[in-house]
Design a protein around this motif. Sequence first.
Motif, PDB file in Angstrom:
ATOM      1  N   ALA A  95       0.846  -1.195   0.000  1.00 15.17           N
ATOM      2  CA  ALA A  95       0.000   0.000   0.000  1.00 15.17           C
ATOM      3  C   ALA A  95       0.877   1.239   0.000  1.00 15.17           C
ATOM      4  CB  ALA A  95      -0.903  -0.008   1.235  1.00 15.17           C
ATOM      5  N   GLY A  96       0.414   2.287  -0.667  1.00 10.53           N
ATOM      6  CA  GLY A  96       1.195   3.514  -0.727  1.00 10.53           C
ATOM      7  C   GLY A  96       2.294   3.468  -1.782  1.00 10.53           C
ATOM      8  N   THR A  97       2.216   2.485  -2.681  1.00 10.89           N
ATOM      9  CA  THR A  97       3.130   2.454  -3.831  1.00 10.89           C
ATOM     10  C   THR A  97       2.286   2.361  -5.102  1.00 10.89           C
ATOM     11  OG1 THR A  97       3.267   0.052  -3.922  1.00 10.89           O
ATOM     12  CG2 THR A  97       4.826   1.165  -2.463  1.00 10.89           C
ATOM     13  N   VAL A  98       2.907   2.655  -6.251  1.00 10.91           N
ATOM     14  CA  VAL A  98       2.152   2.588  -7.509  1.00 10.91           C
ATOM     15  C   VAL A  98       2.006   1.146  -7.963  1.00 10.91           C
ATOM     16  CG1 VAL A  98       2.059   3.370  -9.899  1.00 10.91           C
ATOM     17  CG2 VAL A  98       3.074   4.835  -8.154  1.00 10.91           C
ATOM     18  N   LEU A  99       3.119   0.413  -7.879  1.00  8.76           N
ATOM     19  CA  LEU A  99       3.131  -0.945  -8.421  1.00  8.76           C
ATOM     20  C   LEU A  99       2.483  -1.969  -7.495  1.00  8.76           C
ATOM     21  CD1 LEU A  99       6.593  -1.579 -10.090  1.00  8.76           C
ATOM     22  CD2 LEU A  99       4.344  -1.514 -11.156  1.00  8.76           C
ATOM     23  N   GLY A 100       2.517  -1.684  -6.191  1.00  2.99           N
ATOM     24  CA  GLY A 100       2.048  -2.662  -5.209  1.00  2.99           C
ATOM     25  C   GLY A 100       0.679  -3.250  -5.524  1.00  2.99           C
ATOM     26  N   PRO A 101      -0.354  -2.408  -5.637  1.00  7.49           N
ATOM     27  CA  PRO A 101      -1.684  -2.956  -5.897  1.00  7.49           C
ATOM     28  C   PRO A 101      -1.761  -3.738  -7.216  1.00  7.49           C
ATOM     29  CG  PRO A 101      -1.846  -0.717  -5.137  1.00  7.49           C
ATOM     30  CD  PRO A 101      -0.384  -0.973  -5.370  1.00  7.49           C
ATOM     31  N   VAL A 102      -0.940  -3.350  -8.208  1.00 12.01           N
ATOM     32  CA  VAL A 102      -0.940  -4.082  -9.481  1.00 12.01           C
ATOM     33  C   VAL A 102      -0.393  -5.483  -9.253  1.00 12.01           C
ATOM     34  CG1 VAL A 102      -0.081  -4.111 -11.847  1.00 12.01           C
ATOM     35  CG2 VAL A 102      -0.609  -1.928 -10.737  1.00 12.01           C
ATOM     36  N   ILE A 103       0.742  -5.542  -8.560  1.00 11.32           N
ATOM     37  CA  ILE A 103       1.345  -6.847  -8.258  1.00 11.32           C
ATOM     38  C   ILE A 103       0.386  -7.679  -7.400  1.00 11.32           C
ATOM     39  CG2 ILE A 103       3.225  -7.992  -7.018  1.00 11.32           C
ATOM     40  CD1 ILE A 103       4.974  -5.543  -7.674  1.00 11.32           C
ATOM     41  N   GLY A 104      -0.161  -7.048  -6.372  1.00 11.13           N
ATOM     42  CA  GLY A 104      -1.056  -7.753  -5.464  1.00 11.13           C
ATOM     43  C   GLY A 104      -2.285  -8.277  -6.177  1.00 11.13           C
ATOM     44  N   ALA A 105      -2.926  -7.414  -6.968  1.00  7.21           N
ATOM     45  CA  ALA A 105      -4.160  -7.821  -7.646  1.00  7.21           C
ATOM     46  C   ALA A 105      -3.881  -8.911  -8.657  1.00  7.21           C
ATOM     47  CB  ALA A 105      -4.807  -6.613  -8.326  1.00  7.21           C
ATOM     48  N   ALA A 106      -2.821  -8.740  -9.455  1.00  8.33           N
ATOM     49  CA  ALA A 106      -2.545  -9.727 -10.490  1.00  8.33           C
ATOM     50  C   ALA A 106      -2.224 -11.079  -9.857  1.00  8.33           C
ATOM     51  CB  ALA A 106      -1.383  -9.259 -11.369  1.00  8.33           C
ATOM     52  N   SER A 107      -1.346 -11.087  -8.838  1.00 13.69           N
ATOM     53  CA  SER A 107      -0.938 -12.377  -8.288  1.00 13.69           C
ATOM     54  C   SER A 107      -2.087 -13.048  -7.529  1.00 13.69           C
ATOM     55  CB  SER A 107       0.291 -12.215  -7.387  1.00 13.69           C
ATOM     56  OG  SER A 107       0.022 -11.241  -6.402  1.00 13.69           O
ATOM     57  N   LEU A 108      -2.773 -12.280  -6.668  1.00 14.83           N
ATOM     58  CA  LEU A 108      -3.813 -12.914  -5.856  1.00 14.83           C
ATOM     59  C   LEU A 108      -5.033 -13.304  -6.680  1.00 14.83           C
ATOM     60  CD1 LEU A 108      -3.612 -10.896  -2.540  1.00 14.83           C
ATOM     61  CD2 LEU A 108      -2.680 -13.130  -3.078  1.00 14.83           C
ATOM     62  N   ALA A 109      -5.378 -12.491  -7.689  1.00 13.43           N
ATOM     63  CA  ALA A 109      -6.533 -12.855  -8.520  1.00 13.43           C
ATOM     64  C   ALA A 109      -6.229 -14.129  -9.286  1.00 13.43           C
ATOM     65  CB  ALA A 109      -6.872 -11.718  -9.486  1.00 13.43           C
ATOM     66  N   LEU A 110      -4.996 -14.243  -9.749  1.00 13.70           N
ATOM     67  CA  LEU A 110      -4.590 -15.435 -10.485  1.00 13.70           C
ATOM     68  C   LEU A 110      -4.615 -16.667  -9.578  1.00 13.70           C
ATOM     69  CD1 LEU A 110      -3.683 -15.692 -13.414  1.00 13.70           C
ATOM     70  CD2 LEU A 110      -1.327 -15.832 -12.591  1.00 13.70           C
ATOM     71  N   VAL A 111      -3.978 -16.521  -8.418  1.00 10.05           N
ATOM     72  CA  VAL A 111      -3.924 -17.644  -7.479  1.00 10.05           C
ATOM     73  C   VAL A 111      -5.331 -18.053  -7.062  1.00 10.05           C
ATOM     74  CG1 VAL A 111      -3.248 -18.319  -5.143  1.00 10.05           C
ATOM     75  CG2 VAL A 111      -1.631 -17.125  -6.608  1.00 10.05           C
ATOM     76  N   SER A 112      -6.165 -17.051  -6.766  1.00 10.35           N
ATOM     77  CA  SER A 112      -7.492 -17.418  -6.274  1.00 10.35           C
ATOM     78  C   SER A 112      -8.308 -18.058  -7.391  1.00 10.35           C
ATOM     79  CB  SER A 112      -8.202 -16.217  -5.673  1.00 10.35           C
ATOM     80  OG  SER A 112      -8.611 -15.336  -6.661  1.00 10.35           O
ATOM     81  N   GLU A 113      -8.092 -17.639  -8.629  1.00 11.94           N
ATOM     82  CA  GLU A 113      -8.824 -18.250  -9.735  1.00 11.94           C
ATOM     83  C   GLU A 113      -8.351 -19.692  -9.950  1.00 11.94           C
ATOM     84  OE1 GLU A 113     -11.360 -17.437 -11.508  1.00 11.94           O
ATOM     85  OE2 GLU A 113     -11.188 -19.168 -12.866  1.00 11.94           O
ATOM     86  N   LEU A 114      -7.033 -19.883  -9.899  1.00 16.99           N
ATOM     87  CA  LEU A 114      -6.497 -21.202 -10.222  1.00 16.99           C
ATOM     88  C   LEU A 114      -6.732 -22.228  -9.119  1.00 16.99           C
ATOM     89  CD1 LEU A 114      -3.161 -20.223 -11.980  1.00 16.99           C
ATOM     90  CD2 LEU A 114      -5.365 -20.857 -12.996  1.00 16.99           C
ATOM     91  N   PHE A 115      -6.604 -21.770  -7.848  1.00 15.41           N
ATOM     92  CA  PHE A 115      -6.631 -22.764  -6.768  1.00 15.41           C
ATOM     93  C   PHE A 115      -7.896 -22.753  -5.926  1.00 15.41           C
ATOM     94  CE2 PHE A 115      -2.134 -21.795  -7.492  1.00 15.41           C
ATOM     95  CZ  PHE A 115      -1.717 -23.043  -7.904  1.00 15.41           C
ATOM     96  N   TRP A 116      -8.416 -21.551  -5.671  1.00 18.58           N
ATOM     97  CA  TRP A 116      -9.433 -21.479  -4.636  1.00 18.58           C
ATOM     98  C   TRP A 116     -10.841 -21.231  -5.161  1.00 18.58           C
ATOM     99  CZ3 TRP A 116      -6.033 -17.335  -1.858  1.00 18.58           C
ATOM    100  CH2 TRP A 116      -4.875 -17.958  -1.383  1.00 18.58           C
ATOM    101  N   ALA A 117     -10.964 -21.022  -6.482  1.00 17.40           N
ATOM    102  CA  ALA A 117     -12.258 -20.596  -7.004  1.00 17.40           C
ATOM    103  C   ALA A 117     -13.356 -21.606  -6.669  1.00 17.40           C
ATOM    104  CB  ALA A 117     -12.163 -20.390  -8.501  1.00 17.40           C
ATOM    105  N   LYS A 118     -12.974 -22.874  -6.514  1.00 19.59           N
ATOM    106  CA  LYS A 118     -13.990 -23.897  -6.260  1.00 19.59           C
ATOM    107  C   LYS A 118     -14.499 -23.859  -4.826  1.00 19.59           C
ATOM    108  CE  LYS A 118     -11.767 -26.695  -9.694  1.00 19.59           C
ATOM    109  NZ  LYS A 118     -10.312 -26.595  -9.615  1.00 19.59           N
TER     110      LYS A 118
END
Lengths: 290, 304
Positions: free
Chosen positions: B241-264
């Motif tokens: 938080a408080g950085t430009v890239l942080g939320p991009v990295i966070g959103a991309a990685s967690l959305a991907l992980v949650s889609e691939l592993f936890w979506a079910k």
Amino acid sequence: MPVESAVTLLQVAIGGVLLGAVYALLACGLNLIFGVMRVINVAHGELMMLGSYTTFWLFFLLGINPLLSLLFSIPLMFLLGMGIQKFLVSRVVKAPELMSLLVTFGISMFILSLALYFWSADFRSVPYFTGSITLGSFAFSRPRVIAFGIAVVITLAVYIFLKKTKLGKAVRATSQSSEVAAICGVDVERIRLLTFGLGSALAAAAGSLLVVIYAVNPSTGQTFILKAFAIIVLGGMGSFLGAFIGALILGLAEAFTSFFFTAQLSEAVAYLLLILVLLFMPSGLLGERE
Amino acid sequence: MRRVIAALAAILLLLPFFASPYITALLLLIFMYITLAESWNILSGYTGYVSFGHVAFFGIGAYTAALLITQKAFPWILASLLGGIVAVLFAGVIGFICLRLRGPYFAIALLGLNEAIKVIATAWESLTRGGYGISLPPVPDLRSIYYAMLLSATAVVLLTYRLASSKFGLRFLAIREDEIGAEGIGINTTRYKHAAFILSSFFPGVVGGVYAYYLSYIEPESVFSVSITVKMIVMSMFGGAGTVLGPVIGAASLALVSELFWAKFPYLHQVMFGALIVAVVLFIPGGVVALLQERNILPRSRRV
């Protein structure tokens, strides 16, 4: 005003006050933790919800009297609350208060989702006490009267504990100034642990009583943390008595809203009250002015 | 660096023409979460005013767009933009009230705000059809949604970058570090907090509208869900938080992980997110970006 409608209004008011005592139990716990630690425990509603489910399962599986199950839910949440304080919150007590807010928010989401996973979003209640007690032209719902009585007794007990016992005085001293308390030989860490446990135990008691009068699901905690927060803001942050009065006011306001408008709208009353108080009376009814 | 950005832009722009619909749909959701997390970051990461109710703007955008599309036959792009504008107007009014509150009061007031709006959206049946929800016409073309989400994400990241490298944004940081001190050196903190609040409300409103159109069906519980706020916070905090890239990295990685592993497992995946907030605050309060900066992989600059 015709006599009948006056009776009805009074009836509505009684319903509100009876529910208010359960709110008071919840709000006093939240306020105690805030007073001692300056931490708003966002997971307080979830601890209440766990109290409700403890009572529900004990009743549903073993047929245990919901009042007896208070003896299980209270110590259970006391321990859980101490655990949360010891392993998680204590690490951020000295950090900016937003950090503790985020930690307890995370805990709240964790417990809520776990509960939804295991217990589903179905509403549950414990229909143990039914019917009503009539006194003249007034009818009192029996479960509400019982819940009210026990809530008042527990709140009073905690109040006396804080006022009269040595330990209670140490809690209040820490709440006024943790540094001075520490200098006077109070073990502040231990008091914080105890307070978090005690606050959580009050939430559990509220939950156990609530499930007797109300249908509860895992998300109920979310609605109730808002009510509790509105109450302590209304009564004055850190003021035990203020929280009790605030709770009765919220109970009344909700009862009249659902009587004159709809029950759905009464869910938004806490929020409206919160905003109004924050805007016009930021130190609450009995809070210390900064 | 420029070449990397240009290559990435080219890939993202051309991707929908050769990727499968599944990949396109996954990416558009990632762009949506980047938009949401970065918007939350503008307010909470930069000014330190943590919002527990940011999904309200998303939901307001979704309802505005859905109503305009179904009742006034607006084209979806225009309806979504208006969704953003209504969110901004709303933020303007709410900010006036809530930004007087500090710290935890603000956070909880916004948590309550979202609950109150959800109640209103459910109760006002003549307008919103309450719990029945609103059905929208089906989406003819996934690609147009993809580009709308990509554009929103790009716009909000560029906006944050501009903020981070400007004096205007520096004042946000001053408020976060010491609000009274900031006031003392002559910063009109009310104005800057308001500005941050409004800037952080527009894009959630827009993607809310696009999302409503994409899903073809909305109801109060889904678009005002507190779980969306949780995602904004987790993604932003995890990345930094408080950085430009942080939320991009966070959103991309967690959305991907949650889609691939936890979506079910929808609830369990929420459980993980809750635990993750706690873990990030306790162990990596600066997020991934701070970790990378410590190891000198990323430069220690406000523009990162």
